[in-house]
Design a protein around this motif. Structure first.
Motif, PDB file in Angstrom:
ATOM      1  N   SER A 118      52.054 -62.737  35.162  1.00 19.85           N
ATOM      2  CA  SER A 118      50.612 -62.913  34.970  1.00 19.85           C
ATOM      3  C   SER A 118      50.265 -64.276  34.383  1.00 19.85           C
ATOM      4  CB  SER A 118      50.073 -61.813  34.054  1.00 19.85           C
ATOM      5  OG  SER A 118      50.698 -61.868  32.783  1.00 19.85           O
ATOM      6  N   SER A 119      51.201 -64.920  33.696  1.00 18.73           N
ATOM      7  CA  SER A 119      50.914 -66.223  33.096  1.00 18.73           C
ATOM      8  C   SER A 119      50.735 -67.321  34.138  1.00 18.73           C
ATOM      9  CB  SER A 119      52.043 -66.619  32.130  1.00 18.73           C
ATOM     10  OG  SER A 119      53.273 -66.738  32.815  1.00 18.73           O
ATOM     11  N   THR A 120      51.173 -67.079  35.369  1.00 18.51           N
ATOM     12  CA  THR A 120      51.035 -68.075  36.439  1.00 18.51           C
ATOM     13  C   THR A 120      49.777 -67.871  37.276  1.00 18.51           C
ATOM     14  OG1 THR A 120      52.344 -66.723  37.967  1.00 18.51           O
ATOM     15  CG2 THR A 120      53.543 -68.296  36.594  1.00 18.51           C
ATOM     16  N   GLY A 121      48.928 -66.917  36.908  1.00 18.18           N
ATOM     17  CA  GLY A 121      47.777 -66.587  37.728  1.00 18.18           C
ATOM     18  C   GLY A 121      46.741 -67.686  37.821  1.00 18.18           C
ATOM     19  N   ASN A 122      46.590 -68.492  36.758  1.00 23.95           N
ATOM     20  CA  ASN A 122      45.554 -69.531  36.759  1.00 23.95           C
ATOM     21  C   ASN A 122      45.843 -70.663  37.741  1.00 23.95           C
ATOM     22  OD1 ASN A 122      44.159 -68.159  34.753  1.00 23.95           O
ATOM     23  ND2 ASN A 122      45.286 -69.179  33.116  1.00 23.95           N
ATOM     24  N   SER A 123      47.102 -70.865  38.053  1.00 19.81           N
ATOM     25  CA  SER A 123      47.468 -71.993  38.912  1.00 19.81           C
ATOM     26  C   SER A 123      47.777 -71.589  40.352  1.00 19.81           C
ATOM     27  CB  SER A 123      48.699 -72.695  38.322  1.00 19.81           C
ATOM     28  OG  SER A 123      49.787 -71.793  38.214  1.00 19.81           O
ATOM     29  N   LEU A 124      47.489 -70.340  40.726  1.00 18.59           N
ATOM     30  CA  LEU A 124      47.806 -69.855  42.069  1.00 18.59           C
ATOM     31  C   LEU A 124      46.581 -69.899  42.971  1.00 18.59           C
ATOM     32  CD1 LEU A 124      50.015 -66.744  41.258  1.00 18.59           C
ATOM     33  CD2 LEU A 124      50.782 -69.029  41.905  1.00 18.59           C
ATOM     34  N   GLY A 125      46.849 -70.003  44.260  1.00 19.21           N
ATOM     35  CA  GLY A 125      45.781 -69.925  45.232  1.00 19.21           C
ATOM     36  C   GLY A 125      45.356 -68.498  45.474  1.00 19.21           C
ATOM     37  N   LEU A 126      44.381 -68.319  46.376  1.00 21.19           N
ATOM     38  CA  LEU A 126      43.832 -66.992  46.615  1.00 21.19           C
ATOM     39  C   LEU A 126      44.868 -66.047  47.206  1.00 21.19           C
ATOM     40  CD1 LEU A 126      41.314 -65.229  46.521  1.00 21.19           C
ATOM     41  CD2 LEU A 126      40.765 -66.016  48.840  1.00 21.19           C
ATOM     42  N   MET A 127      45.647 -66.511  48.181  1.00 23.86           N
ATOM     43  CA  MET A 127      46.656 -65.660  48.819  1.00 23.86           C
ATOM     44  C   MET A 127      47.761 -65.297  47.850  1.00 23.86           C
ATOM     45  SD  MET A 127      47.196 -64.131  51.605  1.00 23.86           S
ATOM     46  CE  MET A 127      48.513 -63.222  52.407  1.00 23.86           C
ATOM     47  N   LEU A 128      48.248 -66.298  47.109  1.00 17.58           N
ATOM     48  CA  LEU A 128      49.302 -66.024  46.127  1.00 17.58           C
ATOM     49  C   LEU A 128      48.794 -65.162  44.987  1.00 17.58           C
ATOM     50  CD1 LEU A 128      51.059 -69.516  45.935  1.00 17.58           C
ATOM     51  CD2 LEU A 128      51.856 -67.449  47.085  1.00 17.58           C
ATOM     52  N   LEU A 129      47.523 -65.319  44.643  1.00 14.21           N
ATOM     53  CA  LEU A 129      46.942 -64.478  43.597  1.00 14.21           C
ATOM     54  C   LEU A 129      46.892 -63.017  44.034  1.00 14.21           C
ATOM     55  CD1 LEU A 129      45.613 -64.488  40.798  1.00 14.21           C
ATOM     56  CD2 LEU A 129      43.414 -64.794  41.945  1.00 14.21           C
ATOM     57  N   PHE A 130      46.569 -62.798  45.300  1.00  9.31           N
ATOM     58  CA  PHE A 130      46.562 -61.433  45.834  1.00  9.31           C
ATOM     59  C   PHE A 130      47.971 -60.834  45.803  1.00  9.31           C
ATOM     60  CE2 PHE A 130      47.047 -58.558  49.467  1.00  9.31           C
ATOM     61  CZ  PHE A 130      46.089 -57.600  49.156  1.00  9.31           C
ATOM     62  N   ILE A 131      48.960 -61.638  46.162  1.00 10.21           N
ATOM     63  CA  ILE A 131      50.352 -61.162  46.123  1.00 10.21           C
ATOM     64  C   ILE A 131      50.778 -60.856  44.691  1.00 10.21           C
ATOM     65  CG2 ILE A 131      52.751 -61.812  46.586  1.00 10.21           C
ATOM     66  CD1 ILE A 131      51.732 -63.472  48.921  1.00 10.21           C
ATOM     67  N   MET A 132      50.346 -61.708  43.739  1.00  7.87           N
ATOM     68  CA  MET A 132      50.695 -61.479  42.343  1.00  7.87           C
ATOM     69  C   MET A 132      50.086 -60.176  41.823  1.00  7.87           C
ATOM     70  SD  MET A 132      49.640 -63.524  38.928  1.00  7.87           S
ATOM     71  CE  MET A 132      48.184 -62.509  38.866  1.00  7.87           C
ATOM     72  N   ILE A 133      48.835 -59.904  42.193  1.00  6.21           N
ATOM     73  CA  ILE A 133      48.186 -58.657  41.766  1.00  6.21           C
ATOM     74  C   ILE A 133      48.898 -57.454  42.368  1.00  6.21           C
ATOM     75  CG2 ILE A 133      46.057 -57.308  41.916  1.00  6.21           C
ATOM     76  CD1 ILE A 133      44.521 -59.940  41.792  1.00  6.21           C
ATOM     77  N   LEU A 134      49.343 -57.583  43.616  1.00  5.97           N
ATOM     78  CA  LEU A 134      50.089 -56.498  44.256  1.00  5.97           C
ATOM     79  C   LEU A 134      51.414 -56.246  43.536  1.00  5.97           C
ATOM     80  CD1 LEU A 134      50.311 -54.493  46.604  1.00  5.97           C
ATOM     81  CD2 LEU A 134      51.366 -56.323  47.956  1.00  5.97           C
ATOM     82  N   ILE A 135      52.111 -57.332  43.193  1.00  4.53           N
ATOM     83  CA  ILE A 135      53.379 -57.193  42.470  1.00  4.53           C
ATOM     84  C   ILE A 135      53.155 -56.586  41.086  1.00  4.53           C
ATOM     85  CG2 ILE A 135      55.296 -58.484  41.454  1.00  4.53           C
ATOM     86  CD1 ILE A 135      55.042 -60.458  43.757  1.00  4.53           C
ATOM     87  N   GLN A 136      52.075 -57.011  40.420  1.00 10.90           N
ATOM     88  CA  GLN A 136      51.771 -56.464  39.102  1.00 10.90           C
ATOM     89  C   GLN A 136      51.446 -54.976  39.183  1.00 10.90           C
ATOM     90  OE1 GLN A 136      52.843 -58.148  36.641  1.00 10.90           O
ATOM     91  NE2 GLN A 136      51.078 -59.086  35.646  1.00 10.90           N
ATOM     92  N   SER A 137      50.761 -54.571  40.236  1.00  8.58           N
ATOM     93  CA  SER A 137      50.449 -53.147  40.407  1.00  8.58           C
ATOM     94  C   SER A 137      51.724 -52.329  40.596  1.00  8.58           C
ATOM     95  CB  SER A 137      49.520 -52.954  41.608  1.00  8.58           C
ATOM     96  OG  SER A 137      48.329 -53.697  41.461  1.00  8.58           O
ATOM     97  N   ILE A 138      52.659 -52.874  41.383  1.00 11.23           N
ATOM     98  CA  ILE A 138      53.941 -52.188  41.571  1.00 11.23           C
ATOM     99  C   ILE A 138      54.713 -52.125  40.258  1.00 11.23           C
ATOM    100  CG2 ILE A 138      56.159 -52.288  42.777  1.00 11.23           C
ATOM    101  CD1 ILE A 138      54.693 -53.620  45.108  1.00 11.23           C
ATOM    102  N   LEU A 139      54.668 -53.204  39.482  1.00 10.63           N
ATOM    103  CA  LEU A 139      55.361 -53.226  38.196  1.00 10.63           C
ATOM    104  C   LEU A 139      54.757 -52.230  37.216  1.00 10.63           C
ATOM    105  CD1 LEU A 139      56.096 -57.023  37.586  1.00 10.63           C
ATOM    106  CD2 LEU A 139      57.746 -55.178  37.985  1.00 10.63           C
ATOM    107  N   VAL A 140      53.442 -52.063  37.255  1.00 12.54           N
ATOM    108  CA  VAL A 140      52.797 -51.093  36.369  1.00 12.54           C
ATOM    109  C   VAL A 140      53.265 -49.676  36.697  1.00 12.54           C
ATOM    110  CG1 VAL A 140      50.584 -50.013  35.808  1.00 12.54           C
ATOM    111  CG2 VAL A 140      50.777 -52.500  35.842  1.00 12.54           C
ATOM    112  N   ILE A 141      53.326 -49.358  37.992  1.00 13.79           N
ATOM    113  CA  ILE A 141      53.827 -48.034  38.400  1.00 13.79           C
ATOM    114  C   ILE A 141      55.279 -47.861  37.967  1.00 13.79           C
ATOM    115  CG2 ILE A 141      54.314 -46.561  40.384  1.00 13.79           C
ATOM    116  CD1 ILE A 141      51.981 -47.915  41.818  1.00 13.79           C
ATOM    117  N   LEU A 142      56.083 -48.920  38.134  1.00 11.85           N
ATOM    118  CA  LEU A 142      57.481 -48.863  37.718  1.00 11.85           C
ATOM    119  C   LEU A 142      57.605 -48.667  36.218  1.00 11.85           C
ATOM    120  CD1 LEU A 142      60.498 -49.193  38.406  1.00 11.85           C
ATOM    121  CD2 LEU A 142      60.196 -51.658  38.094  1.00 11.85           C
ATOM    122  N   GLU A 143      56.772 -49.371  35.443  1.00 13.10           N
ATOM    123  CA  GLU A 143      56.836 -49.257  33.986  1.00 13.10           C
ATOM    124  C   GLU A 143      56.376 -47.888  33.505  1.00 13.10           C
ATOM    125  OE1 GLU A 143      57.896 -51.374  31.280  1.00 13.10           O
ATOM    126  OE2 GLU A 143      59.012 -51.902  33.076  1.00 13.10           O
TER     127      GLU A 143
END
Length: 224
Positions: free
Chosen positions: A176-201
């Motif tokens: 999540s600390s890299t979210g400010n420097s990402l583009g729109l597509m990469l930001l969407f991928i990061m949110i998807l990965i974070q959602s998967i990590l939340v379910i895993l946690e």
């Protein structure tokens, strides 16, 4: 602003005093739901989990005189599970990721089991130092190994719980600390990965509470 990555686990981060440990009292908020006249679906699912745990703990304990430990072991499971789940909410202190929390639980359980075993069932505890079928040449070596394994049990219980909880939190913080420097597509991928990590946690939070309590049950069965 965080000074370093590990400041999210520092009890002194938000206040001058270590008042963040009061977050452990949030577990008490789950108790009133047990006393509703008409149980909800969450209550029914909760009691179903407890029934499954009671059946499994009874199989592991195996002795009627040891079944009184069910109350303690179920309380430990619920306390760790609620603490782990509460850590997933924003701005709530992650108590279960600290060794002082997990080591306190494991040391109390381990010392009580060891004292009970060696005082009440001394011969039984001596028998556990030499597994059945061990050759005579290896008996002295096995006594040393079994003694060391008994001594490190509280440490392994505590480190397993804290390491698994802190690893997921650190991974989510790093991503999540890299979210400010990402583009729109990469930001969407990061949110998807974070959602998967939340379910895993969330699954890890329940699994680690189960592992801690089930290993404590096995250690308790050995002392009887």
């Amino acid at each position: 602003m965080m000074m370093n990555l590990f400041s999210i686990f520092d009890p002194m981060t938000s206040m001058e005093y270590s008042m963040n440990w009061i977050s452990l009292l949030l577990n008490l908020l789950f108790l009133p739901f047990m006393y509703w006249f008409i149980p909800s679906r969450w209550n029914m699912m909760f009691f179903l989990i407890l029934k499954k745990l009671i059946v499994e703990f009874k199989m592991l304990l195996n002795f009627k005189k040891n079944l009184m430990n069910l109350l303690i072991l179920l309380s430990v499971f619920l306390m760790i599970m609620f603490s782990n789940l509460l850590c997933m909410f924003p701005y709530i202190f992650s108590s279960s990721s600290h060794l002082i929390y997990s080591m306190s639980l494991s040391m109390i359980l381990w010392i009580s089991m060891i004292l009970f075993g060696w005082i009440i069932n001394t011969n039984h505890m001596f028998c556990h130092l030499v597994p059945q079928g061990t050759p005579v040449v290896l008996m002295s070596f096995m006594v040393i190994i079994e003694t060391i394994s008994n001594l490190i049990r509280p440490g392994t219980l505590a480190v397993r719980l804290s390491a698994n909880m802190i690893a997921g939190h650190l991974l989510m913080t790093l991503i999540s600390s890299t979210g400010n420097s990402l583009g729109l597509m990469l930001l969407f991928i990061m949110i998807l990965i974070q959602s998967i990590l939340v379910i895993l946690e969330l699954s890890v939070a329940v699994i680690q509470a189960y592992v801690f309590s089930i290993l404590s049950t096995l250690y308790s069965a050995e002392s009887m």
